[in-house]
Design a protein around this motif. Structure first.
Motif, PDB file in Angstrom:
ATOM      1  N   SER A  28       0.826  -1.197   0.000  1.00 32.22           N
ATOM      2  CA  SER A  28       0.000   0.000   0.000  1.00 32.22           C
ATOM      3  C   SER A  28       0.868   1.258   0.000  1.00 32.22           C
ATOM      4  O   SER A  28       1.974   1.277   0.535  1.00 32.22           O
ATOM      5  CB  SER A  28      -0.908   0.001   1.227  1.00 32.22           C
ATOM      6  OG  SER A  28      -1.580   1.237   1.338  1.00 32.22           O
ATOM      7  N   PHE A  29       0.298   2.317  -0.570  1.00 33.86           N
ATOM      8  CA  PHE A  29       1.007   3.596  -0.598  1.00 33.86           C
ATOM      9  C   PHE A  29       0.808   4.409   0.684  1.00 33.86           C
ATOM     10  O   PHE A  29       1.362   5.510   0.812  1.00 33.86           O
ATOM     11  CB  PHE A  29       0.553   4.415  -1.802  1.00 33.86           C
ATOM     12  CG  PHE A  29       1.060   3.897  -3.120  1.00 33.86           C
ATOM     13  CD1 PHE A  29       0.220   3.223  -3.993  1.00 33.86           C
ATOM     14  CD2 PHE A  29       2.380   4.085  -3.497  1.00 33.86           C
ATOM     15  CE1 PHE A  29       0.677   2.746  -5.210  1.00 33.86           C
ATOM     16  CE2 PHE A  29       2.860   3.618  -4.701  1.00 33.86           C
ATOM     17  CZ  PHE A  29       2.003   2.944  -5.573  1.00 33.86           C
ATOM     18  N   VAL A  34       0.726   9.959  -5.001  1.00 34.30           N
ATOM     19  CA  VAL A  34       1.348   9.201  -6.088  1.00 34.30           C
ATOM     20  C   VAL A  34       0.886   9.802  -7.410  1.00 34.30           C
ATOM     21  O   VAL A  34      -0.300  10.154  -7.554  1.00 34.30           O
ATOM     22  CB  VAL A  34       0.962   7.714  -6.025  1.00 34.30           C
ATOM     23  CG1 VAL A  34       1.707   6.920  -7.092  1.00 34.30           C
ATOM     24  CG2 VAL A  34       1.269   7.147  -4.634  1.00 34.30           C
ATOM     25  N   SER A  52      -3.921  11.594  -4.052  1.00 33.02           N
ATOM     26  CA  SER A  52      -3.577  11.286  -2.673  1.00 33.02           C
ATOM     27  C   SER A  52      -4.125   9.909  -2.348  1.00 33.02           C
ATOM     28  O   SER A  52      -5.335   9.682  -2.462  1.00 33.02           O
ATOM     29  CB  SER A  52      -4.183  12.328  -1.728  1.00 33.02           C
ATOM     30  OG  SER A  52      -4.105  11.889  -0.388  1.00 33.02           O
ATOM     31  N   TRP A  53      -3.249   8.991  -1.954  1.00 29.71           N
ATOM     32  CA  TRP A  53      -3.705   7.617  -1.731  1.00 29.71           C
ATOM     33  C   TRP A  53      -4.719   7.532  -0.597  1.00 29.71           C
ATOM     34  O   TRP A  53      -5.682   6.796  -0.671  1.00 29.71           O
ATOM     35  CB  TRP A  53      -2.504   6.723  -1.418  1.00 29.71           C
ATOM     36  CG  TRP A  53      -2.877   5.289  -1.226  1.00 29.71           C
ATOM     37  CD1 TRP A  53      -3.067   4.627  -0.046  1.00 29.71           C
ATOM     38  CD2 TRP A  53      -3.157   4.344  -2.263  1.00 29.71           C
ATOM     39  NE1 TRP A  53      -3.441   3.335  -0.291  1.00 29.71           N
ATOM     40  CE2 TRP A  53      -3.492   3.125  -1.633  1.00 29.71           C
ATOM     41  CE3 TRP A  53      -3.155   4.408  -3.658  1.00 29.71           C
ATOM     42  CZ2 TRP A  53      -3.808   1.985  -2.356  1.00 29.71           C
ATOM     43  CZ3 TRP A  53      -3.466   3.262  -4.376  1.00 29.71           C
ATOM     44  CH2 TRP A  53      -3.785   2.070  -3.719  1.00 29.71           C
ATOM     45  N   SER A  54      -4.532   8.297   0.459  1.00 38.13           N
ATOM     46  CA  SER A  54      -5.421   8.195   1.623  1.00 38.13           C
ATOM     47  C   SER A  54      -6.679   9.045   1.471  1.00 38.13           C
ATOM     48  O   SER A  54      -7.767   8.624   1.881  1.00 38.13           O
ATOM     49  CB  SER A  54      -4.674   8.597   2.895  1.00 38.13           C
ATOM     50  OG  SER A  54      -4.212   9.939   2.788  1.00 38.13           O
ATOM     51  N   ARG A  72      -7.035   5.351  -7.936  1.00 34.92           N
ATOM     52  CA  ARG A  72      -6.457   4.356  -7.050  1.00 34.92           C
ATOM     53  C   ARG A  72      -7.183   3.029  -7.236  1.00 34.92           C
ATOM     54  O   ARG A  72      -8.402   3.011  -7.394  1.00 34.92           O
ATOM     55  CB  ARG A  72      -6.619   4.783  -5.585  1.00 34.92           C
ATOM     56  CG  ARG A  72      -6.058   6.112  -5.224  1.00 34.92           C
ATOM     57  CD  ARG A  72      -6.553   6.522  -3.852  1.00 34.92           C
ATOM     58  NE  ARG A  72      -8.002   6.698  -3.820  1.00 34.92           N
ATOM     59  CZ  ARG A  72      -8.685   6.939  -2.727  1.00 34.92           C
ATOM     60  NH1 ARG A  72      -8.067   6.996  -1.549  1.00 34.92           N
ATOM     61  NH2 ARG A  72      -9.993   7.109  -2.770  1.00 34.92           N
ATOM     62  N   ASN A  74      -7.558   0.034  -4.877  1.00 35.10           N
ATOM     63  CA  ASN A  74      -7.234  -0.474  -3.541  1.00 35.10           C
ATOM     64  C   ASN A  74      -7.033  -1.986  -3.531  1.00 35.10           C
ATOM     65  O   ASN A  74      -6.277  -2.516  -2.735  1.00 35.10           O
ATOM     66  CB  ASN A  74      -8.331  -0.084  -2.562  1.00 35.10           C
ATOM     67  CG  ASN A  74      -8.373   1.406  -2.311  1.00 35.10           C
ATOM     68  OD1 ASN A  74      -7.351   2.026  -2.058  1.00 35.10           O
ATOM     69  ND2 ASN A  74      -9.547   1.989  -2.410  1.00 35.10           N
ATOM     70  N   ASN A  77      -3.598  -2.346  -5.073  1.00 31.59           N
ATOM     71  CA  ASN A  77      -2.594  -1.430  -4.523  1.00 31.59           C
ATOM     72  C   ASN A  77      -1.781  -0.765  -5.629  1.00 31.59           C
ATOM     73  O   ASN A  77      -0.533  -0.722  -5.596  1.00 31.59           O
ATOM     74  CB  ASN A  77      -1.648  -2.146  -3.559  1.00 31.59           C
ATOM     75  CG  ASN A  77      -2.288  -2.394  -2.211  1.00 31.59           C
ATOM     76  OD1 ASN A  77      -3.043  -1.559  -1.709  1.00 31.59           O
ATOM     77  ND2 ASN A  77      -2.009  -3.536  -1.624  1.00 31.59           N
ATOM     78  N   VAL A  79      -1.734   2.701  -8.517  1.00 31.08           N
ATOM     79  CA  VAL A  79      -2.262   3.964  -9.010  1.00 31.08           C
ATOM     80  C   VAL A  79      -2.223   3.878 -10.532  1.00 31.08           C
ATOM     81  O   VAL A  79      -1.157   3.631 -11.115  1.00 31.08           O
ATOM     82  CB  VAL A  79      -1.438   5.164  -8.507  1.00 31.08           C
ATOM     83  CG1 VAL A  79      -1.852   6.436  -9.223  1.00 31.08           C
ATOM     84  CG2 VAL A  79      -1.633   5.322  -7.000  1.00 31.08           C
TER      85      VAL A  79
END
Length: 124
Positions: A28-29, A34, A52-54, A72, A74, A77, A79
């Motif tokens: 995970s990032f 990314v 933004s990954w989160s 993304r 998920n 995992n 981008v």
């Protein structure tokens, strides 16, 4: 240290589409931002897009705005950068990049990590 791995590059005809993927060796990032840059022969590297990954917020540069979508995945995992209506001038090495701060704007200016790049060639 983050090791970024790009995939999905190749040869595509003008008007076609292509999806590039970026994975992290660590899985995970996390809280990173990314994104993608590209560099054509004889030209400077330019920013394409970041996510933004989160938080999921996205930011696009002018180079492919309207013809690209960053997202993304998920489950994988990764981008991904989806590019549409590709033109010969889109031919370049496309680089994945990451920013520890998580800021998509910061990534567009000064990423902390870079991948090795993947070649995209748009030609008949």
């Amino acid at each position: 240290q983050v090791h970024l791995v790009e995939s999905g590059g190749g040869l595509v005809q003008p008007g076609g589409s292509l999806t590039l993927s970026c994975a992290s060796s660590g899985g995970s990032f996390g809280n990173y931002a990314v994104g993608w840059f590209r560099q054509a022969p004889g030209k400077e590297r330019e920013f394409v897009a970041a996510v933004s990954w989160s938080r999921g917020n996205v930011y696009y540069g002018d180079s492919m705005k309207g013809r690209s979508t960053i997202s993304r995945d998920n489950a994988k995992n990764t981008v991904d950068l989806y590019m549409d209506n590709l033109k010969p001038e889109d031919t370049a090495v496309y680089y994945c990049a990451a920013a520890v701060s998580g800021s998509v704007v910061f990534l567009s200016q000064e990423p902390d990590y870079w991948g090795q790049g993947t070649q995209v060639t748009v030609s008949t």
